[in-house]
Write an enzyme that holds these catalytic residues in place. Structure first.
Site, short mmCIF file in Angstrom:
data_model
loop_
_atom_site.label_atom_id
_atom_site.label_comp_id
_atom_site.label_asym_id
_atom_site.label_seq_id
_atom_site.Cartn_x
_atom_site.Cartn_y
_atom_site.Cartn_z
N ASP A 94 0.87 -1.19 0.00
CA ASP A 94 0.00 0.00 0.00
C ASP A 94 0.90 1.23 0.00
O ASP A 94 1.50 1.57 1.03
CB ASP A 94 -0.90 0.01 1.24
N LYS A 157 -6.99 3.41 -3.10
CA LYS A 157 -7.35 3.38 -1.68
C LYS A 157 -7.59 4.80 -1.19
O LYS A 157 -6.88 5.72 -1.58
CB LYS A 157 -6.21 2.71 -0.90
N LYS A 186 -10.20 0.21 -2.19
CA LYS A 186 -10.07 -0.05 -0.75
C LYS A 186 -10.53 1.17 0.04
O LYS A 186 -10.01 2.26 -0.13
CB LYS A 186 -8.62 -0.39 -0.40
#
Length: 226
Positions: A94, A157, A186
């Site tokens: 991430d 995300k 996400k």
């Protein structure tokens, strides 16, 4: 939507990213993830090896954050951190995009930053791009989605959880509309109960980043239809 505890657990990246996180706390995180069969644990890169060892044989993956939480590290440093995290057992990365460059409209630089991380782990890990939506207007969020996909990332995300705001249903819907169907979304930041979790999934989230995974799956008992 009706989801049971097991189904919701499969969406969750069980997260511990606080500066004061201890090895003991990481072990507890992993124990909870294994017990509830969350999709992954999400940790800072220094704890990847610890988490990977603790989760051997459980089926739970390890995700590592990169350039976290500001996104202001050199791209080469992010790429190196990502590669080392994968070497230590991470299956997912991430990475925080360079927020300041995006705000300035330096789109080529943002795309290059993401691509360097993607290339560093290509074929070894998936890459999620943290946009930190609290800093961005809708036009910038859309640009971040498109740049992430162009750079070869696998997910977009919402947030680090350390910036302004967190995941909103509006942002999740916007992100879902501005990436192709092969790209995941996400929702991260402020997802703390089963109602919010299901609402995010209904809005288009395919993964949930939360430190409240245990409370969320426990909250499905007798309350799974929303």
């Amino acid at each position: 939507m009706t989801l049971n505890a097991k189904e919701i657990a499969s969406y969750i990246d069980h997260t511990l990213l606080k500066a004061d996180a201890s090895t003991a706390a990481i072990h507890k995180l992993c124990e909870e993830a294994a017990q509830h069969q969350f999709f992954s644990v999400c940790v800072n890169s220094q704890f990847v090896a610890t988490a990977a060892k603790a989760l051997e044989g459980t089926g739970v993956k390890v995700a590592a954050v990169v350039g976290f939480p500001l996104g202001a590290s050199l791209s080469e440093v992010k790429a190196f951190e990502a590669a080392k995290a994968v070497e230590n057992g991470a299956a997912e990365i991430d990475t925080v995009l360079p927020i300041g460059l995006l705000l300035e409209g330096q789109l080529d630089a943002v795309r290059s930053d993401i691509k360097q991380v993607v290339d560093a782990v290509k074929g070894k890990a998936i890459v999620k791009v943290i946009m930190e939506t609290g800093f961005l207007n809708d036009e910038q969020k859309i640009a971040a989605c498109r740049l992430s996909e162009e750079a070869g990332a696998h997910f977009v995300k919402t947030s680090t959880g350390f910036g302004p705001g967190g995941a909103t249903l509006e942002d999740v819907r916007l992100m879902r509309q501005n990436v192709s169907g092969t790209i995941g979304v996400k929702a991260s930041g402020g997802v703390r109960d089963v109602e919010t979790a299901i609402a995010m999934i209904e809005a288009g989230a395919t993964r949930l980043g939360t430190s409240s995974g245990v409370a969320i799956v426990n909250g499905t008992q007798g309350a799974s239809t929303y």
